[in-house]
Design an enzyme around this catalytic site. Structure first.
Site, PDB file in Angstrom:
ATOM      1  N   HIS A  17      36.374  28.331  38.482  1.00 39.03           N
ATOM      2  CA  HIS A  17      36.357  28.563  39.929  1.00 39.03           C
ATOM      3  C   HIS A  17      36.056  27.279  40.694  1.00 39.03           C
ATOM      4  O   HIS A  17      36.735  26.957  41.677  1.00 39.03           O
ATOM      5  CB  HIS A  17      35.289  29.602  40.305  1.00 39.03           C
ATOM      6  CG  HIS A  17      35.550  30.978  39.798  1.00 39.03           C
ATOM      7  ND1 HIS A  17      34.601  31.692  39.108  1.00 39.03           N
ATOM      8  CD2 HIS A  17      36.633  31.779  39.900  1.00 39.03           C
ATOM      9  CE1 HIS A  17      35.099  32.887  38.800  1.00 39.03           C
ATOM     10  NE2 HIS A  17      36.331  32.956  39.261  1.00 39.03           N
ATOM     11  N   LYS A  41      35.246  47.636  40.142  1.00 33.46           N
ATOM     12  CA  LYS A  41      34.593  46.839  39.110  1.00 33.46           C
ATOM     13  C   LYS A  41      33.094  47.109  39.197  1.00 33.46           C
ATOM     14  O   LYS A  41      32.584  47.483  40.242  1.00 33.46           O
ATOM     15  CB  LYS A  41      34.854  45.340  39.325  1.00 33.46           C
ATOM     16  CG  LYS A  41      36.296  44.949  39.135  1.00 33.46           C
ATOM     17  CD  LYS A  41      36.452  43.452  39.254  1.00 33.46           C
ATOM     18  CE  LYS A  41      37.895  43.025  39.017  1.00 33.46           C
ATOM     19  NZ  LYS A  41      38.038  41.571  39.079  1.00 33.46           N
ATOM     20  N   ARG A  95      45.509  31.009  35.239  1.00 27.42           N
ATOM     21  CA  ARG A  95      45.126  30.517  33.919  1.00 27.42           C
ATOM     22  C   ARG A  95      46.277  30.627  32.939  1.00 27.42           C
ATOM     23  O   ARG A  95      46.486  29.767  32.118  1.00 27.42           O
ATOM     24  CB  ARG A  95      43.930  31.307  33.384  1.00 27.42           C
ATOM     25  CG  ARG A  95      42.653  31.089  34.149  1.00 27.42           C
ATOM     26  CD  ARG A  95      41.564  31.967  33.581  1.00 27.42           C
ATOM     27  NE  ARG A  95      41.968  33.366  33.677  1.00 27.42           N
ATOM     28  CZ  ARG A  95      41.223  34.335  34.160  1.00 27.42           C
ATOM     29  NH1 ARG A  95      40.026  34.091  34.574  1.00 27.42           N
ATOM     30  NH2 ARG A  95      41.666  35.572  34.218  1.00 27.42           N
ATOM     31  N   SER A 133      35.385  35.038  33.807  1.00 29.10           N
ATOM     32  CA  SER A 133      34.032  35.558  34.021  1.00 29.10           C
ATOM     33  C   SER A 133      33.689  36.663  33.031  1.00 29.10           C
ATOM     34  O   SER A 133      32.575  36.718  32.508  1.00 29.10           O
ATOM     35  CB  SER A 133      33.877  36.081  35.450  1.00 29.10           C
ATOM     36  OG  SER A 133      33.973  35.036  36.375  1.00 29.10           O
TER      37      SER A 133
END
Length: 163
Positions: A17, A41, A95, A133
């Site tokens: 990040h 979440k 990513r 994460s």
């Protein structure tokens, strides 16, 4: 003034990040870090804790770059958040190819909602591309070394949370 919005849950903020944040600063005059409240979440850290972690890491970045970063919690649609903060560009980090498929759908929906707001994708630095994460939290929960993945203060917070 070019205002960019970099959204995410940042649970927790990682070196991936912060890499995207630093590089996004070269593209905009003001960067808003949108810390999402995502009820789908179950974040490990509270909204207040996530905002504080992001603010601490961004303070170090602005000390180096002199740029302007604002941390902004949000729970509404991403495109509405972008409008709320005056952003003309949404910054997204990628990513892998799997990220692109999801992001491609999001861009299409966001463009349908407001075609005046562009989305820009930044690839994480090669050394940071595997950082997620979710995986960092799993490694920390199982007692692994997360030093290479998160800033020191975040590492300490994760270790403390999993004690």
């Amino acid at each position: 003034m070019r205002i960019g919005l970099y959204p995410g849950t940042f649970d927790p903020v990682t070196l991936g990040h912060t890499d995207i944040i630093q590089r996004a600063m070269a593209l905009v005059d003001k960067l808003v870090i949108g810390v999402a409240i995502n009820r789908d979440k179950s974040p490990l850290f509270t909204l207040e804790e996530r905002v504080a972690m992001v603010e601490a890491e961004c303070a170090a970045i602005t000390a180096k770059t002199g740029g302007q970063i604002v941390v902004h919690p949000f729970e509404n649609l991403l495109i509405d958040c972008a409008r709320d903060v005056g952003a003309t560009v949404i910054i997204r980090g990628l990513r892998a190819v799997a990220d692109f498929e999801y992001e491609f759908q999001m861009v299409g929906m966001n463009r349908a909602l407001d075609s005046s707001i562009e989305t820009v994708f930044l690839m994480a630095d090669a050394r940071r591309q595997a950082i997620a994460s979710k995986l960092v939290k799993e490694i920390a929960r199982l007692g692994g070394d997360i030093t290479k993945f998160v800033p020191p203060a975040v590492r300490d917070a994760l270790v403390e949370r999993y004690k």
